[in-house]
Scaffold this active site. Structure first.
Site, PDB file in Angstrom:
ATOM      1  N   ARG A  46      98.589  63.468 -39.254  1.00 33.25           N
ATOM      2  CA  ARG A  46      99.974  62.923 -39.260  1.00 33.25           C
ATOM      3  C   ARG A  46     100.347  62.770 -37.465  1.00 33.25           C
ATOM      4  NH1 ARG A  46     103.966  65.912 -39.486  1.00 33.25           N
ATOM      5  NH2 ARG A  46     103.434  66.921 -41.428  1.00 33.25           N
ATOM      6  N   TYR A  98     114.915  38.468 -38.170  1.00 36.42           N
ATOM      7  CA  TYR A  98     114.168  38.975 -39.290  1.00 36.42           C
ATOM      8  C   TYR A  98     114.899  39.547 -40.401  1.00 36.42           C
ATOM      9  CZ  TYR A  98     110.569  40.959 -42.261  1.00 36.42           C
ATOM     10  OH  TYR A  98     109.524  41.266 -43.415  1.00 36.42           O
ATOM     11  N   ASP A 177     111.573  42.433 -30.358  1.00 39.91           N
ATOM     12  CA  ASP A 177     110.608  42.324 -31.402  1.00 39.91           C
ATOM     13  C   ASP A 177     109.775  41.048 -30.952  1.00 39.91           C
ATOM     14  OD1 ASP A 177     109.200  41.355 -33.596  1.00 39.91           O
ATOM     15  OD2 ASP A 177     110.780  42.170 -34.881  1.00 39.91           O
ATOM     16  N   LYS A 202     101.257  40.925 -38.872  1.00 42.45           N
ATOM     17  CA  LYS A 202     101.451  39.175 -38.386  1.00 42.45           C
ATOM     18  C   LYS A 202     100.139  38.934 -37.460  1.00 42.45           C
ATOM     19  CE  LYS A 202     104.820  40.014 -41.157  1.00 42.45           C
ATOM     20  NZ  LYS A 202     106.219  39.799 -40.378  1.00 42.45           N
TER      21      LYS A 202
HETATM   22  C1  LIG Z   1     107.414  40.968 -40.553  1.00 41.50           C
HETATM   23  C2  LIG Z   1     108.224  41.199 -39.485  1.00 41.50           C
HETATM   24  C3  LIG Z   1     109.116  42.524 -39.296  1.00 41.50           C
HETATM   25  C4  LIG Z   1     108.791  43.597 -40.259  1.00 41.50           C
HETATM   26  O1  LIG Z   1     107.559  44.034 -40.422  1.00 41.50           O
HETATM   27  P1  LIG Z   1     106.509  44.544 -41.646  1.00 41.50           P
HETATM   28  O2  LIG Z   1     105.210  44.833 -41.220  1.00 41.50           O
HETATM   29  O3  LIG Z   1     106.668  43.460 -42.772  1.00 41.50           O
HETATM   30  O4  LIG Z   1     107.269  45.733 -42.160  1.00 41.50           O
HETATM   31  C5  LIG Z   1     109.581  42.542 -38.282  1.00 41.50           C
HETATM   32  N1  LIG Z   1     110.121  41.337 -37.351  1.00 41.50           N
HETATM   33  C6  LIG Z   1     109.532  40.378 -37.469  1.00 41.50           C
HETATM   34  C7  LIG Z   1     109.949  39.269 -36.617  1.00 41.50           C
HETATM   35  C8  LIG Z   1     108.508  39.961 -38.668  1.00 41.50           C
HETATM   36  O5  LIG Z   1     108.263  38.852 -38.561  1.00 41.50           O
END
Ligand SMILES: *Cc1c(COP(=O)(O)O)cnc(C)c1O
Length: 394
Positions: A46, A98, A177, A202
């Site tokens: 962890r 998001y 982000d 992504k």
């Molecule tokens: C998918 C996404 C998230 C969240 O990520 P997860 O891996 O699904 O928890 C946060 N910000 C953006 C812009 C996203 O497309």
């Protein structure tokens, strides 16, 4: 070292134990110690795991930050950054956000005494007006999801810097982000951000086969807090997920070039088409912030949103007729996807809020994959031709 070289070499030296050229999946929870506290830097997985450490070095390098902490998901990475705040603190947040981030802030973290104000961050005066004495964080996405608006990271960073607290000599954090743009096209730390978050699910993972997240910073103190949170709360990725993410990230540059090339062609095709009412893509000269996109990004990414002419149901009818674009949540994989934000990714946002942000029932969002653009355009063309302008609601 240039970007593509770093993606393949940083953190990925041959395995010291065996010479394995590819970083092994260290599928272990614990490590044998020579004496109490005498070990090779790993005592429990962890806290740290060599496969995860390799991924963290790779991603830190790609984002131009010194330190990365990997998490089990993008929302876990987001939660870790928010954990640097305390009850009573306030955050100014992009309104076109998001959906899962909005849910985390508005349904979970408000119960812990954090306060959030959502503003259109393309409007600097609105951002300034939203600042309070207890503002400790600016949180933004650019391009935004799903409207693909751009936010001027440097302008927000400058605004943030002007808010130095004279007593503590600290300023609010700026978190970006960067999931949509990826570090290949946009480097928020160089634009003045303190921390960058990704859903590595992504583009970074890139193959729609693993969930993950990362928070990256150049600030040692902030990293220590994030790492402490990573170990204390425990939202870590397992070694196999870390390994898959690292493998995906090796080809980030070559994939992003193809995603952007295909998206540009598709955006231009849709914009020309009489059956399409509006197209949102930062690479189009018609995009209201095209100039900012050129300044802030080195490419325009693979996401395209649009609205068809006719009633909103036409969009869903159209989506059903596509062959290569799967109707699915998520984005950033090599395969093309189509999504209906109002009923899928952004379904947790109240309808009124949604519509105010432009996420109408007619909006469609494409994650353009790296298939051949001719095939993708032919698919869109046949679906448009087969979808009559006046469909009856099903
Ligand atoms: C998918 C996404 C998230 C969240 O990520 P997860 O891996 O699904 O928890 C946060 N910000 C953006 C812009 C996203 O497309």
């Amino acid at each position: 070292m240039k970007f593509s070289t770093r993606a393949i070499h940083v953190g990925q030296e041959a395995d010291p134990a065996t010479g394995a050229t590819i970083v092994p999946i260290y599928q272990t929870s614990t490590y044998t110690q020579d004496e109490v506290g005498v070990h090779k830097g790993y005592d429990y997985s962890r806290t740290a795991n060599p496969t995860r450490s390799a991924l963290e070095k790779q991603l830190a390098s790609l984002e131009g930050g010194a330190f990365a902490s990997a998490f089990a998901s993008g929302v876990a990475a987001t939660a870790a950054v928010l954990n640097t705040l305390s009850a009573g603190d306030h955050a100014v947040v992009t309104d076109d956000l998001y959906g899962g981030t909005y849910r985390l802030f508005s349904s979970v973290l408000v119960r812990y005494g954090l306060e959030f104000t959502y503003v259109d961050m393309t409007d600097l005066a609105a951002v300034r007006a939203a600042v309070r004495p207890n503002t400790k964080l600016f949180w933004l996405e650019t391009p935004t999801n799903p409207m693909l608006k751009l936010i001027d990271v440097r302008a927000i960073a400058d605004l943030r810097s002007s808010l130095l607290d004279s007593k503590t000599s600290r300023k609010p954090l700026l978190a970006v982000d960067n999931t949509f743009a990826t570090p290949y096209f946009q480097q928020p730390l160089a634009l003045g951000a303190d921390v960058v978050v990704h859903s590595t699910t992504k583009y970074i993972g890139g193959h729609s086969d693993v969930i993950g997240g990362v928070a990256i910073t150049g600030d040692r103190d902030l990293y220590d807090i994030l790492r402490f949170h990573q170990n204390s709360v425990g939202g870590i990725p397992g070694p196999h997920d870390a390994w898959l993410t690292m493998r995906g990230a090796k080809t980030l540059a070559i994939r992003m070039r193809e995603h952007a090339r295909n998206a540009q062609r598709i955006a231009e095709f849709l914009e020309e088409h009489a059956g399409v009412a509006r197209v949102y893509y930062p690479g189009l000269a018609s995009h209201p912030q095209h100039e900012l996109a050129r300044r802030q990004m080195s490419g325009f990414g693979g996401m395209v949103s649009f609205v068809l002419e006719g009633p909103p149901e036409r969009g869903l009818d159209f989506a059903r007729r596509l062959t290569y674009f799967s109707l699915a949540e998520s984005l950033g994989g090599v395969e093309s996807l189509i999504c209906h934000p109002a009923r899928m990714t952004h379904g947790s946002i109240p309808k009124e809020d949604r519509e105010r942000r432009g996420i109408t029932d007619g909006l469609l969002r494409l994650s353009v994959g790296i298939e051949d653009a001719d095939d993708l355009i032919a698919d869109l063309e046949q679906a448009l031709a087969a979808t009559p302008l006046a469909v009856t609601a099903s």
